[in-house]
Write a protein that holds these residues in place. Structure first.
Motif, PDB file in Angstrom:
ATOM      1  N   PHE A  62      -1.253  -9.217   9.715  1.00  0.00           N
ATOM      2  CA  PHE A  62      -2.235  -9.489   8.669  1.00  0.00           C
ATOM      3  C   PHE A  62      -1.645 -10.286   7.509  1.00  0.00           C
ATOM      4  O   PHE A  62      -2.377 -10.857   6.718  1.00  0.00           O
ATOM      5  N   SER A  63      -0.333 -10.316   7.382  1.00  0.00           N
ATOM      6  CA  SER A  63       0.311 -11.016   6.281  1.00  0.00           C
ATOM      7  C   SER A  63       0.534 -12.473   6.687  1.00  0.00           C
ATOM      8  O   SER A  63       0.949 -12.758   7.813  1.00  0.00           O
ATOM      9  N   VAL A  64       0.261 -13.410   5.766  1.00  0.00           N
ATOM     10  CA  VAL A  64       0.226 -14.835   6.135  1.00  0.00           C
ATOM     11  C   VAL A  64       1.573 -15.410   6.579  1.00  0.00           C
ATOM     12  O   VAL A  64       1.601 -16.450   7.218  1.00  0.00           O
ATOM     13  N   GLU A  65       2.679 -14.735   6.288  1.00  0.00           N
ATOM     14  CA  GLU A  65       3.979 -15.268   6.716  1.00  0.00           C
ATOM     15  C   GLU A  65       4.303 -14.920   8.168  1.00  0.00           C
ATOM     16  O   GLU A  65       5.233 -15.480   8.759  1.00  0.00           O
ATOM     17  N   ALA A  66       3.553 -14.000   8.788  1.00  0.00           N
ATOM     18  CA  ALA A  66       3.855 -13.521  10.135  1.00  0.00           C
ATOM     19  C   ALA A  66       4.019 -14.649  11.165  1.00  0.00           C
ATOM     20  O   ALA A  66       4.981 -14.626  11.948  1.00  0.00           O
ATOM     21  N   PRO A  67       3.160 -15.669  11.188  1.00  0.00           N
ATOM     22  CA  PRO A  67       3.344 -16.741  12.179  1.00  0.00           C
ATOM     23  C   PRO A  67       4.626 -17.568  11.985  1.00  0.00           C
ATOM     24  O   PRO A  67       5.035 -18.295  12.886  1.00  0.00           O
ATOM     25  N   GLU A  68       5.261 -17.423  10.837  1.00  0.00           N
ATOM     26  CA  GLU A  68       6.483 -18.180  10.545  1.00  0.00           C
ATOM     27  C   GLU A  68       7.725 -17.493  11.104  1.00  0.00           C
ATOM     28  O   GLU A  68       8.837 -18.022  10.981  1.00  0.00           O
ATOM     29  N   GLY A  69       7.578 -16.301  11.681  1.00  0.00           N
ATOM     30  CA  GLY A  69       8.719 -15.566  12.240  1.00  0.00           C
ATOM     31  C   GLY A  69       9.583 -14.883  11.196  1.00  0.00           C
ATOM     32  O   GLY A  69      10.745 -14.572  11.443  1.00  0.00           O
ATOM     33  N   VAL A  70       9.005 -14.649  10.024  1.00  0.00           N
ATOM     34  CA  VAL A  70       9.705 -13.970   8.932  1.00  0.00           C
ATOM     35  C   VAL A  70       8.770 -12.922   8.350  1.00  0.00           C
ATOM     36  O   VAL A  70       7.583 -12.890   8.660  1.00  0.00           O
ATOM     37  N   ARG A  71       9.346 -12.081   7.481  1.00  0.00           N
ATOM     38  CA  ARG A  71       8.517 -11.089   6.792  1.00  0.00           C
ATOM     39  C   ARG A  71       9.053 -10.878   5.391  1.00  0.00           C
ATOM     40  O   ARG A  71      10.250 -11.019   5.148  1.00  0.00           O
ATOM     41  N   PHE A  72       8.143 -10.575   4.499  1.00  0.00           N
ATOM     42  CA  PHE A  72       8.533 -10.238   3.141  1.00  0.00           C
ATOM     43  C   PHE A  72       9.020  -8.799   3.109  1.00  0.00           C
ATOM     44  O   PHE A  72       8.592  -7.960   3.901  1.00  0.00           O
ATOM     45  N   SER A  90       0.804  -1.223   0.000  1.00  0.00           N
ATOM     46  CA  SER A  90       0.000   0.000   0.000  1.00  0.00           C
ATOM     47  C   SER A  90       0.832   1.265   0.000  1.00  0.00           C
ATOM     48  O   SER A  90       0.384   2.304  -0.474  1.00  0.00           O
ATOM     49  N   GLY A  91       2.013   1.213   0.588  1.00  0.00           N
ATOM     50  CA  GLY A  91       2.802   2.426   0.684  1.00  0.00           C
ATOM     51  C   GLY A  91       2.450   3.254   1.896  1.00  0.00           C
ATOM     52  O   GLY A  91       2.924   4.360   2.051  1.00  0.00           O
ATOM     53  N   GLY A  92       1.626   2.712   2.779  1.00  0.00           N
ATOM     54  CA  GLY A  92       1.293   3.427   4.003  1.00  0.00           C
ATOM     55  C   GLY A  92       2.482   3.452   4.944  1.00  0.00           C
ATOM     56  O   GLY A  92       3.578   3.006   4.622  1.00  0.00           O
ATOM     57  N   CYS A  93       2.274   3.956   6.113  1.00  0.00           N
ATOM     58  CA  CYS A  93       3.378   4.025   7.083  1.00  0.00           C
ATOM     59  C   CYS A  93       3.613   2.656   7.711  1.00  0.00           C
ATOM     60  O   CYS A  93       2.785   1.760   7.619  1.00  0.00           O
ATOM     61  N   CYS A  94       4.747   2.517   8.320  1.00  0.00           N
ATOM     62  CA  CYS A  94       5.117   1.316   9.074  1.00  0.00           C
ATOM     63  C   CYS A  94       5.010   0.072   8.205  1.00  0.00           C
ATOM     64  O   CYS A  94       5.587   0.009   7.153  1.00  0.00           O
ATOM     65  N   ASP A  95       4.244  -0.928   8.656  1.00  0.00           N
ATOM     66  CA  ASP A  95       4.130  -2.167   7.902  1.00  0.00           C
ATOM     67  C   ASP A  95       3.412  -1.988   6.569  1.00  0.00           C
ATOM     68  O   ASP A  95       3.528  -2.820   5.688  1.00  0.00           O
ATOM     69  N   GLY A  96       2.671  -0.902   6.396  1.00  0.00           N
ATOM     70  CA  GLY A  96       1.962  -0.678   5.147  1.00  0.00           C
ATOM     71  C   GLY A  96       2.884  -0.490   3.966  1.00  0.00           C
ATOM     72  O   GLY A  96       2.480  -0.626   2.826  1.00  0.00           O
ATOM     73  N   SER A  97       4.145  -0.163   4.224  1.00  0.00           N
ATOM     74  CA  SER A  97       5.089   0.010   3.129  1.00  0.00           C
ATOM     75  C   SER A  97       5.773  -1.301   2.758  1.00  0.00           C
ATOM     76  O   SER A  97       6.572  -1.338   1.842  1.00  0.00           O
ATOM     77  N   SER A  98       5.463  -2.374   3.461  1.00  0.00           N
ATOM     78  CA  SER A  98       5.997  -3.697   3.158  1.00  0.00           C
ATOM     79  C   SER A  98       4.983  -4.467   2.326  1.00  0.00           C
ATOM     80  O   SER A  98       3.776  -4.236   2.441  1.00  0.00           O
ATOM     81  N   PRO A  99       5.455  -5.409   1.521  1.00  0.00           N
ATOM     82  CA  PRO A  99       4.500  -6.229   0.771  1.00  0.00           C
ATOM     83  C   PRO A  99       3.746  -7.151   1.735  1.00  0.00           C
ATOM     84  O   PRO A  99       4.352  -7.794   2.593  1.00  0.00           O
ATOM     85  N   MET A 100       2.455  -7.164   1.612  1.00  0.00           N
ATOM     86  CA  MET A 100       1.606  -8.001   2.448  1.00  0.00           C
ATOM     87  C   MET A 100       1.082  -9.152   1.606  1.00  0.00           C
ATOM     88  O   MET A 100       0.604  -8.937   0.485  1.00  0.00           O
ATOM     89  N   CYS A 101       1.168 -10.353   2.129  1.00  0.00           N
ATOM     90  CA  CYS A 101       0.721 -11.550   1.418  1.00  0.00           C
ATOM     91  C   CYS A 101      -0.580 -12.040   2.045  1.00  0.00           C
ATOM     92  O   CYS A 101      -0.667 -12.212   3.267  1.00  0.00           O
ATOM     93  N   TYR A 102      -1.568 -12.247   1.203  1.00  0.00           N
ATOM     94  CA  TYR A 102      -2.893 -12.673   1.651  1.00  0.00           C
ATOM     95  C   TYR A 102      -3.346 -13.886   0.836  1.00  0.00           C
ATOM     96  O   TYR A 102      -2.916 -14.062  -0.306  1.00  0.00           O
ATOM     97  N   VAL A 122      13.055 -12.020   5.118  1.00  0.00           N
ATOM     98  CA  VAL A 122      14.060 -11.922   6.172  1.00  0.00           C
ATOM     99  C   VAL A 122      13.443 -12.362   7.488  1.00  0.00           C
ATOM    100  O   VAL A 122      12.210 -12.365   7.641  1.00  0.00           O
ATOM    101  N   LYS A 123      14.288 -12.716   8.434  1.00  0.00           N
ATOM    102  CA  LYS A 123      13.802 -13.067   9.770  1.00  0.00           C
ATOM    103  C   LYS A 123      13.259 -11.825  10.440  1.00  0.00           C
ATOM    104  O   LYS A 123      13.737 -10.718  10.209  1.00  0.00           O
ATOM    105  N   GLY A 124      12.275 -12.008  11.264  1.00  0.00           N
ATOM    106  CA  GLY A 124      11.664 -10.903  11.977  1.00  0.00           C
ATOM    107  C   GLY A 124      10.177 -10.890  11.746  1.00  0.00           C
ATOM    108  O   GLY A 124       9.668 -11.479  10.800  1.00  0.00           O
ATOM    109  N   ARG A 125       9.497 -10.241  12.627  1.00  0.00           N
ATOM    110  CA  ARG A 125       8.049 -10.234  12.555  1.00  0.00           C
ATOM    111  C   ARG A 125       7.553  -8.979  11.848  1.00  0.00           C
ATOM    112  O   ARG A 125       7.904  -7.872  12.200  1.00  0.00           O
ATOM    113  N   GLY A 126       6.729  -9.194  10.846  1.00  0.00           N
ATOM    114  CA  GLY A 126       6.093  -8.084  10.145  1.00  0.00           C
ATOM    115  C   GLY A 126       4.681  -7.909  10.653  1.00  0.00           C
ATOM    116  O   GLY A 126       4.395  -8.140  11.825  1.00  0.00           O
ATOM    117  N   SER A 127       3.798  -7.571   9.779  1.00  0.00           N
ATOM    118  CA  SER A 127       2.406  -7.339  10.145  1.00  0.00           C
ATOM    119  C   SER A 127       1.689  -8.641  10.451  1.00  0.00           C
ATOM    120  O   SER A 127       1.916  -9.661   9.801  1.00  0.00           O
TER     121      SER A 127
END
Length: 120
Positions: free
Chosen positions: A101-111, A26-38, A94-99
């Motif tokens: 709402f994104s399906v990879e979040a429970p895996e301990g990684v973020r896009f 989305s290009g929003g602030c914080c996690d909104g600027s990261s790609p979110m996978c749904y 990369v390792k680390g927790r993102g949003s």
């Protein structure tokens, strides 16, 4: 636009859990600027979004030979695209927790997106 090998592997695993997937940035602030996978269709796109492309995960080796290809559409808000249109984008992980709402979040990684200027 392309996938890093790590992002491709993660998407194949996530596809196995959730079925067809999609990205939106989305290009929003914080996690909104990261790609979110749904799961495909869980995020409703509009005329305010641009389809940048479809990321190919290849055929499912356990599926029938005539199965639909596994492609993940990547959408970006048009406003964000105005800033990125001159870059070549790579979806990475990369390792680390993102949003949450994104399906990879429970895996301990973020896009994340890696970019480089396009050359003529």
């Amino acid at each position: 636009m392309e996938l890093s090998p790590a992002a491709s592997d993660l998407l194949v695993m996530l596809w196995g859990k959730y079925g067809p997937l999609m990205f939106h940035q989305s290009g929003g602030c914080c996690d909104g600027s990261s790609p979110m996978c749904y799961p495909a269709g869980d995020f409703i796109t509009s005329d305010a979004d641009v389809l940048l492309g479809e990321l190919d995960l290849g055929a499912d080796p356990s599926g029938p030979p005539d199965a639909a290809p596994r492609v993940v559409p990547f959408w970006m808000s048009a406003e964000q695209f105005a800033y990125w249109r001159h870059t070549y984008l790579t979806v990475d992980v990369v390792k680390g927790r993102g949003s949450g709402f994104s399906v990879e979040a429970p895996e301990g990684v973020r896009f994340l997106i890696r970019s480089r200027l396009m050359e003529e």
